[in-house]
Design an enzyme around this catalytic site. Structure first.
Site, mmCIF file in Angstrom:
data_model
loop_
_atom_site.group_PDB
_atom_site.id
_atom_site.type_symbol
_atom_site.label_atom_id
_atom_site.label_comp_id
_atom_site.label_asym_id
_atom_site.label_seq_id
_atom_site.Cartn_x
_atom_site.Cartn_y
_atom_site.Cartn_z
ATOM 1 N N CYS A 1 0.494 1.929 0.294
ATOM 2 C CA CYS A 1 -0.083 0.664 -0.346
ATOM 3 C C CYS A 1 0.843 0.149 -1.527
ATOM 4 O O CYS A 1 0.822 -0.980 -1.868
ATOM 5 C CB CYS A 1 -1.707 0.635 -0.792
ATOM 6 S SG CYS A 1 -2.543 1.241 0.770
ATOM 7 N N HIS B 1 -4.837 -3.445 -8.432
ATOM 8 C CA HIS B 1 -4.653 -2.926 -6.963
ATOM 9 C C HIS B 1 -6.010 -3.401 -6.378
ATOM 10 O O HIS B 1 -6.134 -3.964 -5.308
ATOM 11 C CB HIS B 1 -4.624 -1.701 -7.077
ATOM 12 C CG HIS B 1 -4.090 -0.966 -5.667
ATOM 13 N ND1 HIS B 1 -3.129 -1.573 -4.851
ATOM 14 C CD2 HIS B 1 -4.713 -0.147 -4.877
ATOM 15 C CE1 HIS B 1 -2.904 -0.860 -3.758
ATOM 16 N NE2 HIS B 1 -4.189 -0.068 -3.642
ATOM 17 N N HIS C 1 -6.735 -6.427 2.401
ATOM 18 C CA HIS C 1 -5.750 -5.458 1.969
ATOM 19 C C HIS C 1 -4.470 -5.507 2.792
ATOM 20 O O HIS C 1 -4.383 -5.081 3.912
ATOM 21 C CB HIS C 1 -6.272 -4.144 1.787
ATOM 22 C CG HIS C 1 -5.544 -2.874 1.307
ATOM 23 N ND1 HIS C 1 -4.154 -3.242 0.414
ATOM 24 C CD2 HIS C 1 -5.759 -1.631 0.791
ATOM 25 C CE1 HIS C 1 -3.804 -2.110 0.001
ATOM 26 N NE2 HIS C 1 -4.620 -1.185 0.222
#
Length: 1014
Positions: free
Chosen positions: A163, A298, A336
């Site tokens: 990620c 994040h 996401h």
């Protein structure tokens, strides 16, 4: 760490197709999440995975023709690669640089990717594996395709740190810039949710949100919702960006990357490592964390992830602050985006710094109390936060499953001095007129040009009314010159909008054919009869380049002439008609016009000068330098001015053979110039000319007296010729071919010495045969007359000596202005020239204005739905969406690697030209069945590339138009051998010389068959 400027952005996220739409989504607190498209998988087949997420619309659309990629290859490519190519093009345009202008430069490409899902879906069935799938499924190709198609030679790599991949890519790009490995870098990432598999993994780990939405830092947070996304930024060293005048969204002050190391699980986050990467980034940026105004976290919305991240952020940022640090995560809006998560946050932060406002955070109204944000000096934004004047600082965090952490520190762009000058003043006050500019738009097909004309028209219409020069300059700098071109000269935005709309409304089929090569230009320099008081004064007022070059000529002439010729040229002084002044004045104008054009990148393939015009022609060709030519012109003017008066010249509309008898009776009268088949000039005593004129008028022949002070190019000029012959002349072999009007042919090895210039005064001007030789030698597409009024072009037109050539004049008479020069440049650009635009604009207009990005075709779609648990459905490689008719002509090959916009010569692309029957064999029989060898080649090409047969015309070039590479050539060889067994085995080395086009390969194979014994 040195400062890095973020100068260009392009992105597409769920519910936000483009940078402006992304910012709008953030500012209105919108959400891009929705149900899983049926195109991906049937939600009912996977009840363990949420039926919602963030998905891009039209993710299957890809303009493969633009990038010279065959349909078969496009269908085999990882969709991430198909998203990244047009994104890279638009990001470079947004940076104020034409993508084609970076071809061959050490520009770097750094792409963050995660997982390699496409490879797992396509390569698991070994029976279906192909070379195209092998290349298409490689993660590294995500970066390498951009480098290849744009011809970028700097570092090119893809990075997978889960990620955090795309923020790590930005860090690596910045490091490469600071190390001097590249001067420009594209950095970012892409993510497409291709299957439910990763969602199943999140679910089994207890990390999946039930409703498919991330709710970062919220009391309702229950896990991850997956999302598509693509984003790229263009980075440059700050000093370079400032020197080039690029718009700067934000400045990357420092960044850092580290690893969790061994913690409580390979996929679990580590607070202490997160703290360390934050401290490292701030140390590299040279700032303290308390100066950071807001954090783009994040923020996945998982219970453990949010808790650990907030603890780390609070420990670093929450102490010694006057006010809490604002905290947010774009995952609340999008979901996401996994491999693209870092770039989504970075772009959000850069835009916030650029607009000086931080968007509110979704779900801030139900803050998770367990995170103790207030105690830690952090706060969620329930409404947008204005940033104060001066520098603002922000930071972005991105953490990868597996432990690779990244943190970047950004600052607002440095303040620039307020621009002043005509361009800005005009835009600010809505002034109706301004400096002239050339607005350019191009496309890879006629339909693409029309589409982009319409987009630019509406974009300009939304701007404040006013001067258009800076906007024109921006279009020249930002837009790569693709094959189908529009160029218009304008002074204000109202005029520009009208012209753009009118052009966009034209039928694309009526557009001019593709310009396959650069224009072939010849300069024709006018002679003495074109002078008049005030010549080129309008151009002089409006063109700084012309003013500069006229000043150069004036300086060179001043010493031998004893006065400035510039005032004679520009003012109303009647002395300009006297030979001693007329000749230097005309030379100065010819020199300055030619130098202005060559400085614009308009290089002549040959030059021709009419009488005195040969001096400026010789300088342009390199046979004389400026000072030597100026000295000779002044000497020539003085000598001819000393000749006795009484002579004159007349132009007669007939050939020399019809006046031969009359001239025999008037021995002092001669043919002074052969300007065309029926354009002859006679020179001699005025009384004799009057008698000839009367006789010709009686025969019905048109006669016109010329404004000549003497009988030039006749025996009456012998005294001047004799004196000029004694001059010592420094000359050199011309670097540009010269069509000599002294000899009536192309100059070979004869020097342009004193004898040449002496004979040139006395002997006739052989314009017509010289022009005929020039046209025969170089086949010009454009004739440009160099002088203060149009004369030679009229002669060329009447004589029909340059059929098909376009005639241009940058200063066609007393009313000439900068617009005429601009029209000349525009006409050549439309035909394939990429000018050096800087010379057309004053410095205050050379400022890049934001422009709408290139709009690609959405007529081609590529998608094969595959899931690990469901069988693959059929691929539909090229289907036009509802409401859009596929273009009548789709021409492949727009990327710099294919030579698009570079003016390379070649044959028409794979597609239909106006009036083309669509028959590859040229027999009216589709598929080339009239020629069995051509038919076999066409079928082999369609099988390898995936094109419909009607697209594969005889003239289609394998590399530039059809996008064939070495692998496809090998496949083509095998298929051709199978279809044409009489050819036998042919090596690729044998085929290579014939691989210019489909037709040349068919001809080669046909010759082989003919040569083989029966």
């Amino acid at each position: 760490m040195g400062d890095i400027a973020l100068v260009g952005i392009d992105c597409a996220f769920p519910g936000a197709a483009g940078t402006a739409a992304y910012w709008d989504l953030l500012m209105r607190g919108g959400s891009g999440t929705g149900p899983v498209p049926a195109q991906r998988w049937e939600a009912r087949d996977f009840p363990a995975v949420s039926g919602r997420g963030g998905f891009l619309d039209d993710v299957d659309v890809f303009d493969s023709d633009f990038f010279s990629i065959t349909p078969h290859e496009a269908a085999a490519m990882d969709p991430h690669q198909r998203l990244l190519l047009p994104c890279a093009w638009r990001a470079l345009e947004d940076s104020g640089r034409a993508p084609g202008a970076l071809a061959g430069t050490e520009t770097g490409v750094f792409i963050g990717m995660m997982g390699g899902e496409w490879g797992r879906l396509t390569m698991s069935d070994l029976a279906q594996v192909t070379p195209l799938l092998g290349a298409g499924s490689s993660a590294g190709m995500a970066a390498n395709r951009i480098s290849y198609h744009f011809n970028l030679t700097g570092p090119s790599l893809a990075v997978d740190t889960a990620c955090s991949s795309s923020l790590v890519a930005v860090h690596l790009a910045a490091t490469s810039l600071l190390a001097g490995e590249c001067d420009t870098a594209l950095a970012g990432g892409a993510n497409i949710v291709l299957s439910p598999s990763m969602g199943m993994v999140y679910g089994q780990l207890g990390l999946a949100a039930q409703d498919g939405r991330c709710k970062p830092f919220s009391a309702d947070a229950d896990g991850i919702g997956r999302s598509d996304g693509v984003g790229l930024v263009v980075l440059r060293r700050l000093d370079d960006a400032l020197a080039d005048g690029q718009r700067i969204y934000a400045v990357l002050r420092g960044s850092a990357v580290n690893q969790d190391g061994r913690s409580n699980g390979v996929i679990a986050p580590n607070r202490w490592s997160q703290e360390r990467v934050l401290h490292s980034a701030y140390r590299r940026a040279g700032i303290t964390p308390d100066r950071v105004a807001f954090l783009e976290a994040h923020g996945t919305g998982t219970v453990l992830g949010d808790a650990i991240e907030c603890a780390a952020l609070g420990a670093v940022h929450g102490t010694a602050r006057e006010a809490p640090c604002a905290l947010g995560s774009v995952k609340g809006n999008l979901g996401h985006t996994e491999g693209a998560a870092g770039i989504a946050g970075l772009i959000k932060t850069a835009l916030a710094l650029h607009h000086r406002i931080v968007p509110a955070s979704l779900f801030a109204d139900r803050e998770n109390p367990r995170l103790r944000l207030g105690e830690r000096g952090l706060r969620l934004l329930k409404s947008p936060m204005r940033l104060p004047r001066g520098e603002s600082l922000a930071a972005v965090s991105s953490f990868g499953m597996g432990g690779t952490n990244a943190h970047a520190v950004l600052g607002s762009a440095p303040r620039r001095p307020r621009r002043t000058g005509p361009a800005v003043a005009g835009a600010r006050t809505g002034a109706a007129r301004g400096a002239v500019g050339v607005f350019t738009v191009s496309g890879d097909t006629p339909e693409a040009l029309r589409r982009n004309l319409a987009v630019q028209a509406e974009a300009v219409a939304r701007r404040p009314r006013g001067a258009a020069a800076a906007l024109c300059w921006s279009s020249n700098r930002v837009k790569t010159g693709l094959p189908h071109r529009f160029a218009v000269t304008v002074r204000d935005t109202d005029e520009l909008v009208s012209q753009l709309r009118r052009a966009a409304d034209r039928d694309p089929a009526a557009s001019a054919g593709r310009p396959w090569g650069r224009p072939v230009v010849a300069f024709l320099f006018t002679g003495q009869g074109s002078v008049f008081p005030g010549m080129t004064a309008g151009l002089h007022r409006e063109s700084a380049a012309y003013r500069r070059h006229l000043a150069e000529a004036d300086e060179a002439l001043a010493a031998p002439l004893g006065t400035s010729v510039r005032e004679l040229v520009l003012g109303g002084d009647e002395r300009v008609h006297r030979p001693e002044f007329a000749q230097p004045a005309l030379f100065a104008v010819g020199y300055a016009l030619a130098r202005t054009l060559t400085a614009l990148g308009i290089a002549p393939a040959a030059v021709l000068g009419h009488s005195l015009g040969e001096y400026a022609a010789a300088v342009t060709a390199g046979a004389l330098d400026l000072d030597e030519a100026a000295r000779l012109v002044v000497r020539r003017g003085a000598l001819t001015g000393e000749l006795p008066s009484g002579g004159g010249m007349i132009a007669v509309a007939t050939g020399p053979e019809e006046v031969a008898g009359l001239l025999a009776g008037e021995p002092d009268t001669v043919v002074a110039a052969l300007n065309g088949p029926a354009d002859t000039v006679l020179s001699g005593p005025r009384a004799a000319l009057a008698r000839i004129e009367e006789e010709l008028a009686g025969r019905g022949v048109r006669v016109r007296q010329l404004p000549a002070s003497h009988a030039f190019h006749s025996p009456l000029t012998a005294p001047a010729a004799a004196k000029l012959r004694t001059e010592a002349v420094r000359c050199a072999p011309p670097a540009v071919p010269v069509a000599s009007t002294r000899y009536g042919r192309m100059l070979h090895h004869e020097p342009m010495d004193a004898d040449y210039w002496a004979d040139q005064i006395e002997e006739p001007v052989l314009m017509d045969p010289a022009l005929r030789a020039l046209v025969s030698d170089i086949a010009p597409t454009h004739l440009i007359e160099i002088g203060p009024r149009a004369q030679l072009l009229q002669l060329a037109a009447r004589g029909g000596r340059a059929p098909g050539a376009e005639f241009l004049h940058p200063a066609p008479g007393p009313g000439a202005t900068g617009r005429d020069l601009a029209e000349t440049v525009a006409a050549l650009h439309r035909c394939g020239l990429d000018p050096l635009w800087e010379e057309l604009y004053a410095p205050e207009h050379r400022v890049v204005e934001p422009m709408s990005p290139y709009v690609f075709s959405c007529a081609q779609r590529y998608w094969e739905r595959r899931t690990p648990l469901a069988p693959a459905r059929a691929t539909t490689p090229a289907v036009a969406p509802a409401g859009e008719r596929p273009p009548e002509r789709q021409e492949p090959g727009a990327g710099p690697a294919a030579g698009r916009g570079t003016g390379d010569s070649g044959a028409p692309a794979a597609g239909r030209d106006p009036g083309d029957s669509g028959d590859p064999g040229g027999s009216g029989d589709p598929g080339g069945s009239g020629d069995p060898v051509l038919h076999a080649v066409v079928r082999a090409v369609t099988e390898v590339g995936g094109y419909p047969p009607e697209r594969v015309v005889r003239e289609a070039r394998f590399h530039e138009d059809l996008g064939f590479d070495s692998v496809m050539i090998m496949q083509l060889k095998n298929r051709v051998e199978a279809r044409l067994p009489h050819v036998g085995e042919v090596s690729v080395q044998q085929m290579l010389p014939a691989l210019r086009s489909v037709g040349s390969l068919a001809a080669f194979l046909g010759d082989l068959i003919t040569a083989r014994p029966a």
